[in-house]
Design a protein around this motif. Structure first.
Motif, PDB file in Angstrom:
ATOM      1  N   PHE A 101       2.236  -4.686 -50.638  1.00  0.00           N
ATOM      2  CA  PHE A 101       1.143  -4.785 -51.608  1.00  0.00           C
ATOM      3  C   PHE A 101      -0.123  -4.113 -51.081  1.00  0.00           C
ATOM      4  O   PHE A 101      -0.829  -3.445 -51.834  1.00  0.00           O
ATOM      5  CB  PHE A 101       0.864  -6.246 -51.967  1.00  0.00           C
ATOM      6  N   VAL A 102      -0.416  -4.277 -49.804  1.00  0.00           N
ATOM      7  CA  VAL A 102      -1.595  -3.627 -49.227  1.00  0.00           C
ATOM      8  C   VAL A 102      -1.442  -2.115 -49.296  1.00  0.00           C
ATOM      9  O   VAL A 102      -2.374  -1.391 -49.652  1.00  0.00           O
ATOM     10  CB  VAL A 102      -1.823  -4.114 -47.772  1.00  0.00           C
ATOM     11  N   LEU A 103      -0.254  -1.628 -48.976  1.00  0.00           N
ATOM     12  CA  LEU A 103       0.005  -0.189 -49.039  1.00  0.00           C
ATOM     13  C   LEU A 103      -0.118   0.330 -50.471  1.00  0.00           C
ATOM     14  O   LEU A 103      -0.761   1.362 -50.721  1.00  0.00           O
ATOM     15  CB  LEU A 103       1.388   0.128 -48.473  1.00  0.00           C
ATOM     16  N   MET A 104       0.462  -0.393 -51.428  1.00  0.00           N
ATOM     17  CA  MET A 104       0.350   0.013 -52.843  1.00  0.00           C
ATOM     18  C   MET A 104      -1.102  -0.030 -53.300  1.00  0.00           C
ATOM     19  O   MET A 104      -1.564   0.869 -54.009  1.00  0.00           O
ATOM     20  CB  MET A 104       1.213  -0.889 -53.732  1.00  0.00           C
ATOM     21  N   TYR A 105      -1.836  -1.058 -52.895  1.00  0.00           N
ATOM     22  CA  TYR A 105      -3.241  -1.171 -53.268  1.00  0.00           C
ATOM     23  C   TYR A 105      -4.034  -0.003 -52.683  1.00  0.00           C
ATOM     24  O   TYR A 105      -4.859   0.602 -53.370  1.00  0.00           O
ATOM     25  CB  TYR A 105      -3.808  -2.501 -52.780  1.00  0.00           C
ATOM     26  N   ALA A 106      -3.778   0.322 -51.421  1.00  0.00           N
ATOM     27  CA  ALA A 106      -4.485   1.432 -50.782  1.00  0.00           C
ATOM     28  C   ALA A 106      -4.155   2.752 -51.480  1.00  0.00           C
ATOM     29  O   ALA A 106      -5.052   3.567 -51.742  1.00  0.00           O
ATOM     30  CB  ALA A 106      -4.129   1.505 -49.304  1.00  0.00           C
TER      31      ALA A 106
END
Length: 152
Positions: free
Chosen positions: A38-43
């Protein structure tokens, strides 16, 4: 010896508890991987939105500045003496289109005034040449002493 019956659930409880602990640990590890995803997708999504907003900003600024650049080029043409230069007017630019219309009217008026001045200068030169030709044919003033100096 004393015996008493033991509930089968009590015997299976430590085994079931260990299974639940193992499930919790595997879900906890999955949760960490999911959080990283999720952090990677958000970034990535944030980066895409930031780059697209920058791109839209540059596009908007370019559409805003292009008519002004056109007017600057037109003023350079007029300052070089090209009074026939006309700016193409796009009515969707609002006040800039009105400014372009005014600029075109100004260049038309400057061109007409320049042509009028050239024509007036031509007529003036023709009259001056005619006057000089007439005066060249006149031998002198009547009643003037031939030996007296001529006034300039």
């Amino acid at each position: 010896y004393v015996t008493r019956p033991i509930d089968p659930f009590a015997l299976e409880f430590p085994k079931e508890t260990q299974k639940l602990i193992n499930n919790y640990d595997s879900f906890d590890a999955f949760r960490s991987a999911l959080q990283r995803a999720f952090v990677l997708m958000y970034a990535l999504l944030t980066t895409i939105m930031l780059l697209s907003s920058i791109w839209f900003g540059f596009d908007f600024a370019d559409r805003l500045v292009t008519p002004i650049r056109t007017l600057i080029d037109a003023t350079d043409q007029v300052s070089a003496g090209n009074f026939d230069f006309q700016v193409k007017v796009d009515r969707s630019h609002g006040e800039i289109a009105r400014l372009a219309d005014t600029f075109n009217n100004m260049t038309l008026e400057l061109d007409q005034q320049q042509r009028s001045l050239i024509e007036a200068n031509r007529i003036h030169d023709e009259r001056r040449e005619f006057t000089e030709a007439v005066l060249a044919g006149v031998p002198g003033r009547v009643g003037q002493d031939p030996g007296a100096p001529r006034a300039a």
